[in-house]
Motif scaffolding. Structure first.
Motif, short mmCIF file in Angstrom:
data_model
loop_
_atom_site.label_atom_id
_atom_site.label_comp_id
_atom_site.label_asym_id
_atom_site.label_seq_id
_atom_site.Cartn_x
_atom_site.Cartn_y
_atom_site.Cartn_z
N UNK A 338 42.52 78.09 23.83
CA UNK A 338 42.42 76.81 24.53
C UNK A 338 41.00 76.51 24.97
N UNK A 339 40.27 77.54 25.41
CA UNK A 339 38.88 77.35 25.80
C UNK A 339 38.04 76.96 24.60
N UNK A 340 38.28 77.62 23.47
CA UNK A 340 37.55 77.28 22.25
C UNK A 340 37.74 75.81 21.88
N UNK A 341 38.97 75.33 21.98
CA UNK A 341 39.26 73.94 21.65
C UNK A 341 38.57 72.99 22.62
N UNK A 342 38.77 73.23 23.92
CA UNK A 342 38.23 72.31 24.93
C UNK A 342 36.70 72.32 24.93
N UNK A 343 36.12 73.50 24.73
CA UNK A 343 34.66 73.59 24.67
C UNK A 343 34.13 72.77 23.51
N UNK A 344 34.70 72.95 22.32
CA UNK A 344 34.20 72.23 21.15
C UNK A 344 34.43 70.73 21.26
N UNK A 345 35.54 70.33 21.85
CA UNK A 345 35.78 68.89 22.05
C UNK A 345 34.70 68.29 22.94
N UNK A 346 34.26 69.03 23.94
CA UNK A 346 33.24 68.52 24.87
C UNK A 346 31.85 68.58 24.26
N UNK A 347 31.55 69.62 23.48
CA UNK A 347 30.19 69.85 23.02
C UNK A 347 29.90 69.21 21.66
N UNK A 348 30.94 68.89 20.91
CA UNK A 348 30.73 68.29 19.59
C UNK A 348 30.79 69.28 18.45
N UNK A 349 31.06 70.56 18.76
CA UNK A 349 31.08 71.61 17.76
C UNK A 349 32.47 71.77 17.16
N UNK A 350 32.62 72.82 16.34
CA UNK A 350 33.94 73.25 15.89
C UNK A 350 34.14 74.68 16.38
N UNK A 351 35.39 75.09 16.66
CA UNK A 351 35.64 76.45 17.15
C UNK A 351 35.21 77.50 16.13
#
Length: 429
Positions: A338-351
């Motif tokens: 879940x952190x991987x998903x939320x982090x990438x959604x905020x930062x513009x990256x992919x998990x």
């Protein structure tokens, strides 16, 4: 009089002591217990300071707090992390490294080679097939894991304001010639064709993207990673410098020392039509409340549709970490699905985890994920030189200097710049 003053001072001191004692004793026992049982801290050094990056860091902060550790923030401003690395070196030399540090690319091998990095053990880090092979290779030294991967950036993006092109009835530029033909119409309307910041790392980012566009991933690998003498003065490098100068003509005089965020804001506001920059731009757009496909568009830089110029976010722990117990919860936080998903959604990256789907991500992220997966399977990935993934810090500095000099000095020819860069790369190999 002296006796009175002495008495007065003594009385005042007694009042202070009495007051402080009363305040301490009047504190409720739960409060005192809470102070005594304060959560352990983990100081985290990084260079995430833009709006989207701050939001992404908050995801990690909250995830770490849920695992019983407080995040002590140590952000060091500066695109690409050069300033952060300088601060980190100073702290390590002083004997006070942070609890966790953002270090990426060959810098991991550099610090591990000096004996500073703590080998890491965690079931997720050892899970077979959880990461792409290129990620596994990055985080391992002599079969020991020394870094925790988090997310993957794509650098070769062109960001566009669709309303600008629609209003002027211009086609979206999928080739360089289309962008160049659109430039006069854009200028007539008071719009900058290409937003950019004239900083060394931004110029180097544009140069590496153009080299990938002109020559492809195999040549890119031979040039920046292998520094193959046979290609260092190739005509395709000259063509890359020529394209860089051509694109400079699409920029505005106000670009001197402009931050990438300000260039992105120009696109968001319609003051500029396009920007060439990594997907941290999307993180900024998201933080500003913009929607992909409506308020902005993403296109692969011309000539790089099937290419992925990448950078990978990673963190390390130093051997003399003052609070090593806090790093295990940090690993668990970074790798939590879940952190991987939320982090990438905020930062513009992919998990970085391969077992996560892209459901809920926008078209830009899904395109990045698809191209990365395909390029990884076909060995066509290109590690970013400008973002510390391809070569040594010394070589990176040399490229920054020569490309920046060429960018600001119009009297320097593409042929001379190619020869100067070739000479530096040979010397530093």
């Amino acid at each position: 009089m002296a006796g009175y003053l002495l008495y007065s001072q003594t009385l005042t001191m007694r009042r202070i002591i009495t007051c402080c004692t009363f305040v301490f004793l009047s504190m409720s026992q739960p409060v005192v217990a809470q102070i005594a049982a304060q959560k352990p801290m983990l100081e985290v050094l990084h260079w995430w300071t833009s709006a989207g990056e701050v939001d992404a860091a908050q995801v990690l902060r909250h995830g770490l707090a849920e695992r019983g550790v407080n995040w002590e923030d140590y952000p060091v401003p500066g695109g690409g992390g050069d300033s952060a690395m300088a601060v980190l070196k100073a702290r390590v030399i002083h004997g006070s490294p942070p609890g966790a540090a953002q270090i990426i690319g060959p810098n991991i091998q550099y610090w591990a080679g000096l004996g500073f990095l703590q080998p890491l053990s965690n079931p997720s880090l050892a899970a077979d097939g959880l990461f792409y092979p290129v990620v596994d290779d990055l985080i391992r030294i002599d079969q020991e894991v020394v870094a925790v991967p988090l997310s993957i950036h794509r650098i070769n993006w062109m960001w566009l304001n669709p309303a600008v092109f629609e209003r002027l009835d211009l086609p979206l530029p999928t080739t360089w010639s289309q962008l160049l033909r659109a430039a006069p119409r854009l200028r007539e309307a008071g719009i900058v064709p290409l937003a950019h910041g004239n900083q060394p790392w931004q110029n180097a980012t544009l140069f590496e993207v153009l080299l990938l566009s002109e020559a492809g991933p195999e040549f890119y690998q031979r040039y920046f990673v292998e520094q193959d003498p046979a290609v260092l003065e190739d005509a395709r490098v000259v063509a890359t410098f020529e394209r860089l100068r051509q694109l400079k003509s699409l920029m505005d005089p106000g670009m001197i020392n402009r931050s990438w965020q300000d260039a992105s804001r120009m696109v968001a506001d319609g003051a500029a039509a396009t920007q060439i920059m990594g997907d941290w731009v999307k993180g900024a757009f998201t933080a500003w409340g913009l929607q992909a496909g409506e308020d902005y568009l993403c296109l692969a830089v011309p000539g790089t549709n099937e290419q992925h110029l990448y950078s990978i976010d990673t963190f390390v722990q130093f051997r003399d970490n003052p609070n090593p117990i806090s790093f295990q919860p940090f690993i668990e936080t970074l790798l939590a699905p879940q952190v991987q998903r939320e982090f990438s959604l905020a930062k513009g990256t992919i998990p970085v985890r391969r077992d996560l789907t892209m459901a809920g991500f926008d078209d830009c992220s899904r395109a990045s994920h698809h191209v990365f997966s395909q390029a990884a399977a076909e060995h066509r990935l290109a590690p970013s030189m400008a973002h510390s993934m391809a070569t040594s810090p010394e070589t990176e500095d040399a490229v920054f200097e020569i490309v920046h000099r060429f960018f600001i000095d119009d009297s320097l020819s593409p042929e001379v710049a190619t020869a100067q860069l070739a000479q530096s790369l040979r010397a530093l190999k």
